[in-house]
Scaffold this motif. Structure first.
Motif, PDB file in Angstrom:
ATOM      1  N   TYR A  37      -3.925 -14.383 -15.880  1.00  0.00           N
ATOM      2  CA  TYR A  37      -3.393 -15.748 -15.080  1.00  0.00           C
ATOM      3  C   TYR A  37      -4.459 -15.794 -13.925  1.00  0.00           C
ATOM      4  CZ  TYR A  37      -0.957 -12.491 -11.933  1.00  0.00           C
ATOM      5  OH  TYR A  37      -0.753 -11.380 -10.915  1.00  0.00           O
ATOM      6  N   HIS A  38      -4.522 -16.823 -13.200  1.00  0.00           N
ATOM      7  CA  HIS A  38      -5.347 -16.867 -12.038  1.00  0.00           C
ATOM      8  C   HIS A  38      -4.814 -16.223 -11.097  1.00  0.00           C
ATOM      9  CE1 HIS A  38      -8.250 -18.233  -9.575  1.00  0.00           C
ATOM     10  NE2 HIS A  38      -7.695 -19.315  -8.860  1.00  0.00           N
ATOM     11  N   GLN A  39      -5.219 -15.184 -10.334  1.00  0.00           N
ATOM     12  CA  GLN A  39      -4.757 -14.314  -9.349  1.00  0.00           C
ATOM     13  C   GLN A  39      -4.788 -14.820  -8.043  1.00  0.00           C
ATOM     14  OE1 GLN A  39      -5.435 -10.377 -10.465  1.00  0.00           O
ATOM     15  NE2 GLN A  39      -4.798 -10.400 -12.548  1.00  0.00           N
ATOM     16  N   ARG A  40      -6.205 -15.379  -7.618  1.00  0.00           N
ATOM     17  CA  ARG A  40      -6.305 -15.545  -6.472  1.00  0.00           C
ATOM     18  C   ARG A  40      -7.469 -16.628  -6.339  1.00  0.00           C
ATOM     19  NH1 ARG A  40     -10.830 -13.150  -4.785  1.00  0.00           N
ATOM     20  NH2 ARG A  40     -11.498 -11.144  -6.142  1.00  0.00           N
ATOM     21  N   ALA A  41      -7.576 -17.346  -5.447  1.00  0.00           N
ATOM     22  CA  ALA A  41      -8.626 -18.558  -5.125  1.00  0.00           C
ATOM     23  C   ALA A  41     -10.185 -17.547  -5.095  1.00  0.00           C
ATOM     24  CB  ALA A  41      -8.527 -19.226  -4.016  1.00  0.00           C
ATOM     25  N   GLY A  42     -10.996 -18.118  -5.716  1.00  0.00           N
ATOM     26  CA  GLY A  42     -12.240 -17.439  -5.988  1.00  0.00           C
ATOM     27  C   GLY A  42     -12.345 -16.040  -6.963  1.00  0.00           C
ATOM     28  N   GLY A  43     -11.322 -15.737  -7.268  1.00  0.00           N
ATOM     29  CA  GLY A  43     -11.331 -14.606  -8.517  1.00  0.00           C
ATOM     30  C   GLY A  43     -11.526 -15.596  -9.806  1.00  0.00           C
ATOM     31  N   PRO A  44     -11.407 -14.562 -10.756  1.00  0.00           N
ATOM     32  CA  PRO A  44     -11.581 -14.934 -12.163  1.00  0.00           C
ATOM     33  C   PRO A  44     -10.653 -15.718 -12.661  1.00  0.00           C
ATOM     34  CG  PRO A  44     -12.076 -12.590 -12.260  1.00  0.00           C
ATOM     35  CD  PRO A  44     -11.821 -13.073 -10.757  1.00  0.00           C
ATOM     36  N   HIS A  45     -10.816 -16.722 -13.559  1.00  0.00           N
ATOM     37  CA  HIS A  45      -9.729 -17.636 -13.719  1.00  0.00           C
ATOM     38  C   HIS A  45      -9.075 -17.056 -15.108  1.00  0.00           C
ATOM     39  CE1 HIS A  45     -11.798 -21.494 -12.539  1.00  0.00           C
ATOM     40  NE2 HIS A  45     -11.691 -20.520 -11.382  1.00  0.00           N
ATOM     41  N   ALA A  46      -7.749 -17.650 -15.367  1.00  0.00           N
ATOM     42  CA  ALA A  46      -6.790 -17.111 -16.189  1.00  0.00           C
ATOM     43  C   ALA A  46      -7.438 -16.605 -17.747  1.00  0.00           C
ATOM     44  CB  ALA A  46      -5.508 -17.881 -16.684  1.00  0.00           C
ATOM     45  N   GLU A  47      -8.401 -17.614 -18.009  1.00  0.00           N
ATOM     46  CA  GLU A  47      -9.151 -17.257 -19.308  1.00  0.00           C
ATOM     47  C   GLU A  47      -9.987 -16.319 -19.437  1.00  0.00           C
ATOM     48  OE1 GLU A  47      -9.190 -22.045 -18.880  1.00  0.00           O
ATOM     49  OE2 GLU A  47      -8.803 -20.045 -17.628  1.00  0.00           O
ATOM     50  N   ILE A  48     -10.731 -16.109 -18.252  1.00  0.00           N
ATOM     51  CA  ILE A  48     -11.516 -14.850 -18.098  1.00  0.00           C
ATOM     52  C   ILE A  48     -10.774 -13.580 -18.261  1.00  0.00           C
ATOM     53  CG2 ILE A  48     -13.230 -13.761 -16.863  1.00  0.00           C
ATOM     54  CD1 ILE A  48     -14.083 -16.491 -18.028  1.00  0.00           C
ATOM     55  N   HIS A  49      -9.445 -13.636 -17.598  1.00  0.00           N
ATOM     56  CA  HIS A  49      -8.937 -12.169 -17.689  1.00  0.00           C
ATOM     57  C   HIS A  49      -8.393 -12.030 -19.119  1.00  0.00           C
ATOM     58  CE1 HIS A  49      -8.550 -11.009 -13.561  1.00  0.00           C
ATOM     59  NE2 HIS A  49      -8.320 -12.288 -13.103  1.00  0.00           N
ATOM     60  N   ALA A  50      -7.999 -13.273 -19.780  1.00  0.00           N
ATOM     61  CA  ALA A  50      -7.397 -13.137 -21.175  1.00  0.00           C
ATOM     62  C   ALA A  50      -8.538 -12.525 -22.149  1.00  0.00           C
ATOM     63  CB  ALA A  50      -6.685 -14.243 -21.636  1.00  0.00           C
ATOM     64  N   LEU A  51      -9.588 -13.207 -21.921  1.00  0.00           N
ATOM     65  CA  LEU A  51     -10.650 -13.021 -22.956  1.00  0.00           C
ATOM     66  C   LEU A  51     -11.164 -11.471 -22.749  1.00  0.00           C
ATOM     67  CD1 LEU A  51     -12.892 -16.386 -22.695  1.00  0.00           C
ATOM     68  CD2 LEU A  51     -11.542 -15.253 -24.448  1.00  0.00           C
TER      69      LEU A  51
END
Length: 365
Positions: A37-51
């Motif tokens: 999930y998107h954890q904070r502004a400026g950080g990796p988006h949800a898709e990036i964490h999942a991938l």
């Protein structure tokens, strides 16, 4: 997708001015491979964490995302391209991205030969991302009005006493609402009567909300007021013609914004504009009946969360003061979305019914 919606909610209060987004990746055989999930502004988006969690198992798999994958490069790269490069075969997203610069991820995916479909559990995803979607579509923060009252609708007794109408469990739940918000707003009446602190307690990892004091005459925020401590940032909103000498109580411990007056107090649209400019996308309105009436009259209440205690008072102020509603035909009709028991109390959540112009400013108050 329902799991992705639950994941997205973990980012509430920490992603503004960005949306909350959840993502679940299944492998080619339909087995869970990664989530995020998107954890904070400026950080990796949800898709990036999942991938990243899925690794090579993402190839040939399916991604479920609560919001259309972004199609632009900001502080992070475009998620649509990341999904393509990971070899995802299918993407299902709940809600289309209404942002002009970031929309179009679905089309980009389809152009790359990926089966991209929109609409799965769209209502649930919309509700979870209501603050950000409101800010994009209406150009102002989403406003939740929270109040606590007796069963007969009184927020205080005839002598003004109000602590505590509701249970400890209900009060703890309010701190959850604060932790999920970008700003908490109160008016001069609450400041004088309660000297509130307004920080989110019991949530050590929360990004503390901006504490906003609507102090039209610049006289309600007194030296030593609890909102002037360093637990969270504070903004004091005063009338543009307020006597600047009265701001001595702030003493550099808060920012001050001067706003135009309305019929009663300050201009609500101007206040929301000022908060929006500061990156606020989710406002929790905890002010008393008068301030709540001003927000309702301005068409600036997007959700109501009422905590009703099993107690009767018979007299004392009602939860909502004059909201510019002269007759029953003009009442702001609501649609109840939830009713749950919290401790000994009942928490009712409602939103403007379809067709209600809660977003369009009405007369100034």
């Amino acid at each position: 997708m329902r799991r992705a919606v639950r994941l997205a909610a973990l980012g509430l209060g920490s992603t503004s001015p960005n949306p909350v987004v959840g993502c679940v990746v299944l492998d080619a055989e339909g087995r869970p491979a990664g989530e995020g999930y998107h954890q904070r502004a400026g950080g990796p988006h949800a898709e990036i964490h999942a991938l990243r969690a899925a690794g090579p198992r993402a190839r040939g798999g399916t991604a479920y995302v609560t919001l259309e994958p972004c199609n632009h490069t900001g502080r992070t790269g475009p998620c649509a391209q990341a999904l393509i490069e990971a070899g995802i075969a299918r993407v299902r997203y709940a809600v289309a991205d209404p942002t002009p610069g970031a929309a179009g991820g679905g089309a980009t995916l389809r152009a790359a030969g990926i089966a991209a479909e929109q609409g799965l559990l769209a209502d649930e995803a919309e509700e979870g991302n209501a603050a950000w979607l409101t800010s994009v579509r209406r150009g102002r923060p989403h406003v939740t009005w929270k109040y606590a009252a007796s069963l007969d609708g009184r927020v205080a007794a005839r002598d003004g006493t109000s602590r505590w109408i509701t249970s400890a469990e209900a009060r703890a739940d309010v701190h959850r609402l604060r932790a999920e918000s970008d700003a908490v707003v109160v008016g001069s009446g609450t400041l004088r009567t309660d000297d509130p602190h307004l920080a989110a307690r019991g949530h050590p990892d929360a990004v503390q909300p901006l504490r906003v004091a609507v102090d039209t005459h610049a006289t309600a925020v007194r030296p030593g007021a609890r909102i002037l401590d360093d637990a969270a940032p504070t903004l004091v909103a005063v009338a543009e013609d307020a006597d600047i000498r009265a701001l001595g109580a702030v003493g550099g411990r808060a920012d001050v914004v001067w706003l135009p007056r309305a019929e009663h107090g300050l201009s609500v649209p101007a206040l929301l504009d000022a908060l929006y400019a500061r990156g606020v996308r989710a406002v929790l309105l905890e002010g008393g009946p008068v301030l709540a009436g001003s927000f309702a009259a301005a068409g600036a209440v997007d959700r109501v969360v009422g905590y009703l205690a099993p107690v009767l008072l018979g007299a004392g102020p009602a939860a909502l003061a004059d909201a510019g509603i002269p007759t029953l035909a003009d009442a702001l009709r609501l649609r109840m979305t939830e009713a749950v028991r919290i401790g000994a109390d009942l928490r009712i959540t409602a939103v403007p019914a379809a067709g209600e112009a809660a977003a369009a400013p009405q007369k100034e108050r």
